[in-house]
Design a protein around this motif. Structure first.
Motif, PDB file in Angstrom:
ATOM      1  N   GLU A  19     -85.867  11.876  56.369  1.00 50.81           N
ATOM      2  CA  GLU A  19     -86.292  13.097  55.696  1.00 50.81           C
ATOM      3  C   GLU A  19     -85.203  13.565  54.728  1.00 50.81           C
ATOM      4  O   GLU A  19     -85.489  13.921  53.583  1.00 50.81           O
ATOM      5  N   THR A  20     -83.975  13.519  55.189  1.00 51.34           N
ATOM      6  CA  THR A  20     -82.866  13.929  54.325  1.00 51.34           C
ATOM      7  C   THR A  20     -82.790  13.046  53.090  1.00 51.34           C
ATOM      8  O   THR A  20     -82.622  13.532  51.969  1.00 51.34           O
ATOM      9  N   ALA A  21     -82.924  11.728  53.310  1.00 51.11           N
ATOM     10  CA  ALA A  21     -82.863  10.804  52.177  1.00 51.11           C
ATOM     11  C   ALA A  21     -84.001  11.090  51.200  1.00 51.11           C
ATOM     12  O   ALA A  21     -83.799  11.084  49.985  1.00 51.11           O
ATOM     13  N   LEU A  22     -85.167  11.353  51.739  1.00 49.67           N
ATOM     14  CA  LEU A  22     -86.314  11.654  50.872  1.00 49.67           C
ATOM     15  C   LEU A  22     -86.039  12.905  50.046  1.00 49.67           C
ATOM     16  O   LEU A  22     -86.303  12.941  48.843  1.00 49.67           O
ATOM     17  N   ILE A  23     -85.481  13.918  50.699  1.00 57.33           N
ATOM     18  CA  ILE A  23     -85.222  15.165  49.982  1.00 57.33           C
ATOM     19  C   ILE A  23     -84.158  14.956  48.909  1.00 57.33           C
ATOM     20  O   ILE A  23     -84.271  15.469  47.806  1.00 57.33           O
ATOM     21  N   HIS A  24     -83.160  14.164  49.229  1.00 63.66           N
ATOM     22  CA  HIS A  24     -82.160  13.817  48.205  1.00 63.66           C
ATOM     23  C   HIS A  24     -82.833  13.178  46.998  1.00 63.66           C
ATOM     24  O   HIS A  24     -82.584  13.558  45.863  1.00 63.66           O
ATOM     25  N   GLU A  25     -83.659  12.216  47.295  1.00 65.38           N
ATOM     26  CA  GLU A  25     -84.313  11.501  46.190  1.00 65.38           C
ATOM     27  C   GLU A  25     -85.203  12.420  45.381  1.00 65.38           C
ATOM     28  O   GLU A  25     -85.215  12.364  44.150  1.00 65.38           O
ATOM     29  N   LEU A  26     -85.946  13.263  46.088  1.00 66.91           N
ATOM     30  CA  LEU A  26     -86.831  14.204  45.384  1.00 66.91           C
ATOM     31  C   LEU A  26     -86.023  15.106  44.462  1.00 66.91           C
ATOM     32  O   LEU A  26     -86.405  15.354  43.322  1.00 66.91           O
ATOM     33  N   THR A  27     -84.885  15.563  44.977  1.00 67.02           N
ATOM     34  CA  THR A  27     -84.066  16.486  44.194  1.00 67.02           C
ATOM     35  C   THR A  27     -83.491  15.773  42.969  1.00 67.02           C
ATOM     36  O   THR A  27     -83.589  16.270  41.845  1.00 67.02           O
ATOM     37  N   VAL A  28     -82.903  14.619  43.206  1.00 65.52           N
ATOM     38  CA  VAL A  28     -82.302  13.871  42.094  1.00 65.52           C
ATOM     39  C   VAL A  28     -83.358  13.553  41.039  1.00 65.52           C
ATOM     40  O   VAL A  28     -83.142  13.744  39.840  1.00 65.52           O
ATOM     41  N   GLN A  29     -84.513  13.117  41.507  1.00 66.65           N
ATOM     42  CA  GLN A  29     -85.552  12.744  40.554  1.00 66.65           C
ATOM     43  C   GLN A  29     -86.052  13.957  39.787  1.00 66.65           C
ATOM     44  O   GLN A  29     -86.300  13.892  38.593  1.00 66.65           O
ATOM     45  N   TYR A  30     -86.173  15.073  40.480  1.00 62.93           N
ATOM     46  CA  TYR A  30     -86.635  16.297  39.788  1.00 62.93           C
ATOM     47  C   TYR A  30     -85.632  16.722  38.717  1.00 62.93           C
ATOM     48  O   TYR A  30     -86.002  17.039  37.585  1.00 62.93           O
ATOM     49  N   LEU A  31     -84.357  16.706  39.090  1.00 58.20           N
ATOM     50  CA  LEU A  31     -83.334  17.155  38.139  1.00 58.20           C
ATOM     51  C   LEU A  31     -83.290  16.239  36.913  1.00 58.20           C
ATOM     52  O   LEU A  31     -83.175  16.701  35.778  1.00 58.20           O
TER      53      LEU A  31
ATOM     54  N   ASP B 165     -99.158   8.370  46.398  1.00 62.88           N
ATOM     55  CA  ASP B 165     -97.933   8.026  45.706  1.00 62.88           C
ATOM     56  C   ASP B 165     -97.245   9.271  45.172  1.00 62.88           C
ATOM     57  O   ASP B 165     -97.881  10.151  44.610  1.00 62.88           O
ATOM     58  N   LEU B 166     -95.927   9.316  45.386  1.00 64.05           N
ATOM     59  CA  LEU B 166     -95.160  10.441  44.851  1.00 64.05           C
ATOM     60  C   LEU B 166     -94.505  10.084  43.534  1.00 64.05           C
ATOM     61  O   LEU B 166     -94.118  10.947  42.767  1.00 64.05           O
ATOM     62  N   GLY B 167     -94.319   8.783  43.308  1.00 65.40           N
ATOM     63  CA  GLY B 167     -93.663   8.376  42.079  1.00 65.40           C
ATOM     64  C   GLY B 167     -92.167   8.207  42.237  1.00 65.40           C
ATOM     65  O   GLY B 167     -91.431   8.205  41.259  1.00 65.40           O
ATOM     66  N   LEU B 168     -91.695   8.087  43.471  1.00 60.78           N
ATOM     67  CA  LEU B 168     -90.291   7.768  43.677  1.00 60.78           C
ATOM     68  C   LEU B 168     -90.163   6.251  43.738  1.00 60.78           C
ATOM     69  O   LEU B 168     -91.119   5.556  44.040  1.00 60.78           O
ATOM     70  N   ASN B 169     -88.973   5.761  43.481  1.00 62.86           N
ATOM     71  CA  ASN B 169     -88.766   4.311  43.499  1.00 62.86           C
ATOM     72  C   ASN B 169     -89.161   3.702  44.822  1.00 62.86           C
ATOM     73  O   ASN B 169     -89.717   2.626  44.879  1.00 62.86           O
TER      74      ASN B 169
END
Lengths: 668, 256
Positions: A390-402, B229-233
C-alpha cells in the motif's frame, strides 16, 4: 446604474473615442459605490435584494431600464442576493419556491444521494428560469448595440452559479435521480381518505360502507434504495371515535387500497389496535405495544441488510421484518374508522427518534470494513507484505501525480525525501521500496512554466509559451483559449483595481450624488468627465501611494485603464459573434467587472480572486497532456473516478455504497 | 471555491453507460486532489515536498513545516535502527504517548532488542550480553502484563538460538526492515493522534476505498471490467485486454 454606462461604452464601441472621456467614465465608475449611496445591498441585505430578483423572475418583464425597481435598488443587489445564497446549499431553492418543495431528511444530510437530488433540483430550477429569461429577452445579445437591452440581460441570466460559468460546464440535468417521498399522494389513495393542506396529514372521511372495507394511501414517491436507510414517522393525531384500526408500514404499488397495509401481498405494517405486525398476510405476529392518539410511530428500512424496524415515541421497538428485497416500496398507512387522522413526517421536520445516530453507526461500520482493506488489494494479492504494498502504491501515485501535473519542484523534493527515507532503512537490507526518481522530462518543465505563468497572473506569458511549445493546443482547444483571454481581461481589471487605492473613495464621496438619477449614458459620461478633473486634483493631494509619485500613479492608472478597455474591445470583437451560450455568458460575466468601482469589494469579487487562475491553469495543462498523447488525468485522479463509479454501483440497490460519499468522506 | 464538480451520471439500469465512460464523466476537483496530496505529505512527513507543493500548487500549507520535523526525525531514527534515539525524541515531544500506549512502547523496546541481536548476528564473535541484559531488564518485566508480549519476547529471543542463514519465516520476518516501517508507522499515527490530527493520511483511506469497492462490486456481480487500470507502470501487464474494454483507446493510453 453607472456600471451600465461603462459596460455600454465597451460594448457599444464608445470606448474607442478620445482618452479623457473614457477614463472619465471609468473613474466615475470607480466611485459609483459612494454615488449609489447603497453600499449595503452589495453585501448584506439580501432579503431586500431577493425580493427584487424574485419579482423580476416572476413577471418575466425584462425590458426597459427605467422600471421602478431599477431606480430604487438597481441590478447590483440582484447579484448580491445570488452570490449571498451560494454559501448555504439551499439558498437558491429556498427563495425560489416554498420551503416544502425541497428538503433533506436529517439522517441523509451529506449523503451522495441527497447531493444528487439537490443538484438535479437546482438544475431543474435553473432550466426553468433559463427558459423564462430566454423567452422574455430573446432579442438581447452582445452584438446588439442597444446597451440597455444588453445590460439588462446580464441580470436575469445570473443565477447561483454565476462565476462558475467560466470554469465549469453547465450542470447536467439529471432526470433520473430518484426522489424520496415528500407527501401523501392525492391520487394513489382510497376515496375515503382525504389528504389535508400540506399533503402530510390524512383523515378518514365519512362512515365505512361495509364492515370489511378499509382505506389506505401511498406517498408520491417510493423510498429510494440509494438512501441506504430510509425512515419516516407518523403521528396519530386522532384515533377517531370508535377505535384505532390503524396500520403503518409500506408496500409496493400493487397493493390494493381498500385494505389495511400488511394484510395484502407486498405490504408490511404495524397495527395500532393489537400491536401486531403483518407481513403479506392477515395473520399477524405479536410485536410491540398498541398505539393510539398522540403516539409517534417511526418506520425504517435498512436496504443494505433488508431489515425493517419500528419505533414508538422515540424508542426502537425492534426489527419487524427481514429480507425486504422489493424495489419501489412506498410508505403506506391504512385506516377504517371515521375521524381517524394521521400526520406524517418525511423529514421536513426533526424526527422524534434519533435516526441520525443509527445512520452514523452504519457509516462507521462500513468505514471500519474499508479500513481493514489493503489499499493495493487488486494489484498484488500474492504479496505477504500488504502494508508495504500500500505504501509503495501511494508513493507511486504521488510521484506520478506530481510529474503528470507538472509539479516539478515538488516531485524532486519528494523523491529526495523518499530516497533519504529508504537510505536510513536500507543500511543492511533491500529497502523494499522502488526507486522513485522522477524522469526529468522537458515536457514537465514546460508545463510547469506555463502553469506558473498563469498562477502568477501573467496570461500573455502563458499564451506565448504554449504557442511556442505546443502550437496546436490553443487552436484545437478554442474554449481554453477563450478562457485564457477572458482571464487576461480579469487580470487587467485586477491591476486597475490595485492601482486605485481605497482612500480615494472617501475623497470623492461628497460630490457624487448629482448624477445618480440620470440614466442617459451619454450625458452621464459628460458629467463624469467634469468630475474627473476635480477628483484627479484631490487624488494627487491626498494619496500616499507607497513609493510612487502621485502623478505617475495617476498616469499609470489611466494608461492601464486605457489598455484594459482596448483589450476589452478586442475581446468583444473576437468573440461576440460566437453563438455558444457559455461564451456569451462568460463574456457578460467578465465585462460586468468593469461596472464596479472596486470590483474587489463587489459581489463579483470571487471572479477576481487569484484562485480563479487555478482551474484555467489545470485545464490548459490537461489539454497539453492530451496533445502529447498522454492521459488527461493522473493515476490518482483515475483512482478517485473509479472509486466514485464503483461506490455509485454499490449504492444503486441500497448496498454499502449508499453510506459513502467519496468526496466529503475521503477527499476532505 | 472548488474548481470543478464531481458529477455522476445517474446510475439507473436504463441509462447505464459502460463503466469506462462513466469513469471518464467524473471530474474530480483538482483542489480536492491537491488537498489529498498535501495532507499526505504532511501526515507522512515529507516537509520539503510539502513546502514546494504549497508554492507550486498555490495553496496554503495547513500547518507549519517545522511541526513536521520531529516526526520525520523519529521516523528516520526508527528506520535506521536507532530505537533509543527515537524513544527519547518521542518522550521529548510528549511523554504521555508511550505511557498511555504500553503496546506501542513494548513494540519499540522489542525492536531495540532485535537491533541489538542483529548486531550480534552480523559481527563475528560478538558479545550477546548487551542483548540479554536489555531483554531481562527492559522487556521481561513487561511481558507478564500481556500474553502477546510474552510470545513476542520469546520469539525474539529465539533469534539468538538459530543460525541466521537458515531462519524459519516467522523469525526471518523479525529481521526484515518492513518491521521497522510498521513500527514507525504506528509511532507516527500515535503522535498525530496525540496532537488531535487524523492518524492516517486520507490517501490511504482512499486507496482502500477503491480496493474495497472493487471487491464488493465484483462480489455483487456488478458489470465492471476484468481489470481496472490506473495507468501506473506497475499495471502494465495485461494492458491489451484493457484497451479492448476501454472504448476510447487514445485517452486511456496512460502516462509513464
Amino acid at each position: 446604474m453607472f456600471r451600465r454606462s461603462s459596460y455600454a461604452s465597451v460594448v457599444s464601441g464608445q470606448a474607442s473615442s478620445t482618452n479623457p472621456q473614457r477614463s472619465g467614465a471609468f473613474s466615475h465608475l470607480v466611485n459609483s459605490n459612494a454615488t449609489s449611496g447603497q453600499a449595503a445591498p452589495h453585501h448584506g441585505s439580501s432579503g431586500h435584494a431577493r425580493n427584487h430578483s424574485r419579482s423580476l423572475e416572476a413577471d418575466g418583464h425584462h425590458n426597459g431600464m427605467s422600471m421602478p425597481w431599477g431606480r430604487s435598488a438597481g441590478p447590483l443587489p440582484t447579484y448580491a442576493s445570488q452570490f449571498g445564497s451560494m454559501g448555504n446549499g439551499f439558498g437558491v431553492v429556498g427563495h425560489e419556491e416554498q420551503a416544502s418543495s425541497f428538503f433533506v431528511p436529517s439522517y441523509l444530510k451529506g449523503s451522495r444521494h441527497a447531493e444528487r437530488l439537490e443538484e438535479a433540483h437546482k438544475a431543474k430550477l435553473a432550466a426553468q428560469r433559463e427558459h423564462r429569461s430566454n423567452h422574455s429577452s430573446a432579442t438581447a445579445s452582445l452584438s446588439t448595440s442597444s446597451s440597455s437591452v444588453n445590460l439588462h440581460k446580464m441580470v436575469p441570466s445570473h443565477r447561483g452559479m454565476t462565476h462558475d460559468i467560466i470554469e465549469r460546464a453547465p450542470p447536467l440535468v439529471e432526470e433520473n435521480v430518484a426522489s424520496w417521498p415528500t407527501r401523501w399522494s392525492e391520487a394513489d389513495k382510497f376515496a375515503q381518505i382525504e389528504v389535508q393542506g400540506d399533503g402530510l396529514e390524512v383523515r378518514f372521511q365519512g362512515p365505512a360502507k361495509t364492515h370489511e372495507e378499509s382505506a389506505s394511501i401511498r406517498t408520491d414517491h417510493p423510498m429510494p434504495r440509494q438512501c441506504g436507510i430510509y425512515y419516516f414517522e407518523v403521528t396519530v393525531v386522532s384515533k377517531g371515535k370508535e377505535g384505532r384500526m390503524i396500520g403503518i408500514g409500506f408496500g409496493s404499488s400493487k397493493v390494493v387500497l381498500n385494505r389495511i397495509p400488511g394484510w395484502e401481498p407486498e405490504s408490511w405494517a404495524y397495527h395500532g389496535d393489537d400491536g401486531m405486525i403483518f407481513s403479506n398476510t392477515t395473520s399477524g405476529k405479536q410485536f410491540g405495544p398498541k398505539f393510539t392518539t398522540t403516539d409517534v410511530i417511526g418506520c425504517g428500512i435498512n436496504f443494505r441488510t433488508g431489515c425493517a424496524f419500528f419505533t414508538k415515541n422515540g424508542n426502537e421497538i425492534g426489527v419487524a421484518f427481514r429480507d425486504i428485497k422489493h424495489e419501489k416500496l412506498y410508505p403506506m398507512v391504512g385506516m377504517r374508522k371515521p375521524g381517524e387522522t394521521l400526520r406524517a413526517n418525511f423529514g421536513q421536520t426533526p424526527f422524534v427518534f434519533d435516526i441520525d445516530s443509527i445512520v452514523k453507526k452504519e457509516k462507521e461500520k462500513i468505514q471500519g470494513e474499508i479500513n481493514l482493506m489493503n489499499g493495493s488489494g487488486s494489484h498484488s494479492s500474492k504479496s505477504n507484505r500488504p502494508q508495504m504494498d500500500e505504501t509503495a502504491l501511494i508513493h507511486e501515485l504521488t510521484v506520478q501525480y506530481l510529474a503528470h501535473d507538472g509539479y516539478v519542484e515538488t516531485a524532486r523534493a519528494f523523491a529526495e525525501e523518499v530516497r533519504e527515507e529508504s537510505r536510513s532503512l536500507a543500511n543492511n537490507a533491500d529497502p523494499g521500496l522502488k526507486h522513485l526518481d522522477p524522469a526529468e522530462d522537458m515536457d514537465a518543465i514546460n508545463r510547469q512554466q506555463i502553469r506558473a505563468a498563469i498562477l502568477d497572473g501573467d496570461i500573455d506569458k502563458a499564451l506565448k509559451h504554449t504557442a511556442a511549445y505546443r502550437p496546436t493546443v490553443l487552436r484545437d482547444n478554442e474554449n481554453i483559449y477563450f478562457k485564457l483571454r477572458c482571464r487576461k481581461f480579469i487580470e487587467m481589471v485586477r491591476k486597475c483595481t490595485e492601482l486605485t487605492v481605497p482612500s480615494k473613495r472617501s475623497t470623492t464621496n461628497g460630490q457624487q450624488h448629482n448624477g445618480s438619477d440620470d440614466y442617459d449614458v451619454f450625458d452621464h459620461q459628460m458629467e463624469l468627465d467634469d468630475q474627473f478633473a476635480t477628483t484627479d486634483g484631490q487624488w494627487g493631494a491626498n494619496e500616499s501611494m507607497d513609493t510612487e509619485e502621485p502623478a505617475d500613479s495617476s498616469a499609470r492608472y489611466q494608461a492601464m485603464l486605457q489598455e484594459t478597455l482596448t483589450y476589452g474591445q478586442e475581446l468583444k470583437a473576437e468573440f461576440s459573434n460566437d453563438p455558444r451560450r457559455e461564451v456569451k455568458k462568460a463574456l457578460t460575466d467578465t465585462f460586468a467587472l468593469m461596472a464596479y468601482p472596486d470590483a474587489r469589494e463587489s459581489s463579483l469579487a470571487p471572479l477576481l480572486d487569484v484562485s480563479g487562475r487555478v482551474p484555467v491553469a489545470e485545464e490548459l495543462n490537461s489539454a497539453i497532456l492530451v496533445s502529447l498523447g498522454k492521459s488527461s488525468s493522473a493515476a490518482l485522479e483515475r483512482l478517485c473516478q473509479q472509486a466514485e463509479v464503483l461506490v455509485a454501483d454499490l449504492a444503486e440497490d441500497g448496498g454499502a455504497g449508499a453510506f459513502i460519499n467519496v468526496r466529503s468522506d475521503f477527499l476532505r | 471555491m472548488s474548481s470543478s464538480t464531481v458529477s455522476v451520471s445517474a446510475a439507473t439500469p436504463t441509462t447505464r453507460h459502460s463503466f469506462q465512460r462513466r469513469v471518464d464523466e467524473i471530474k474530480p476537483s483538482k483542489t480536492d486532489i491537491n488537498f489529498v496530496i498535501m495532507d499526505y505529505l504532511i501526515n507522512e512527513g515529507y516537509p520539503s515536498a510539502a513546502k514546494k507543493f504549497a508554492m507550486e500548487a498555490n495553496i496554503q500549507p495547513p500547518i507549519e513545516e517545522e511541526s513536521i520535523l520531529p516526526r520525520v526525525e523519529i521516523r528516520n531514527a526508527i528506520y535506521a535502527g536507532d530505537i533509543e534515539k527515537a524513544i527519547h525524541k518521542i518522550n521529548d515531544l510528549n511523554p504521555q504517548i508511550l505511557d498511555l500506549d504500553p503496546t506501542l512502547h513494548f513494540a519499540l523496546l522489542r525492536l531495540q532488542l532485535i537491533e541489538l541481536i542483529r548486531k550480534c548476528m552480523t559481527t563475528p564473535d560478538a558479545d550477546i550480553t548487551p542483548a540479554l541484559t536489555f531483554a531481562t531488564s527492559q522487556l521481561a518485566p513487561r511481558a507478564p502484563t500481556n500474553p502477546e508480549f510474552l510470545e513476542d519476547l520469546e520469539r525474539t529471543m529465539a533469534l539468538l538460538i538459530f543460525p541466521p542463514e537458515n531462519l524459519a519465516p516467522p523469525l526471518a520476518a523479525l529481521l526484515d526492515p518492513a518491521l521497522r516501517q510498521t513500527v514507525a508507522t504506528r509511532v507516527n499515527e500515535a503522535i498525530l493522534g496525540s496532537q488531535g490530527a487524523r492518524r492516517e493520511a486520507r490517501i490511504r483511506n482512499l486507496v482502500r476505498l477503491r480496493a474495497w469497492a472493487e471487491r464488493k462490486a465484483r462480489d455483487a456481480g456488478k458489470d465492471i471490467p476484468d481489470k481496472l487500470d490506473l495507468g501506473l507502470n506497475a499495471d502494465k501487464e495485461g494492458d491489451d485486454e484493457d484497451d479492448a474494454m476501454n472504448g476510447n483507446g487514445e485517452t486511456d493510453a496512460m502516462v509513464s
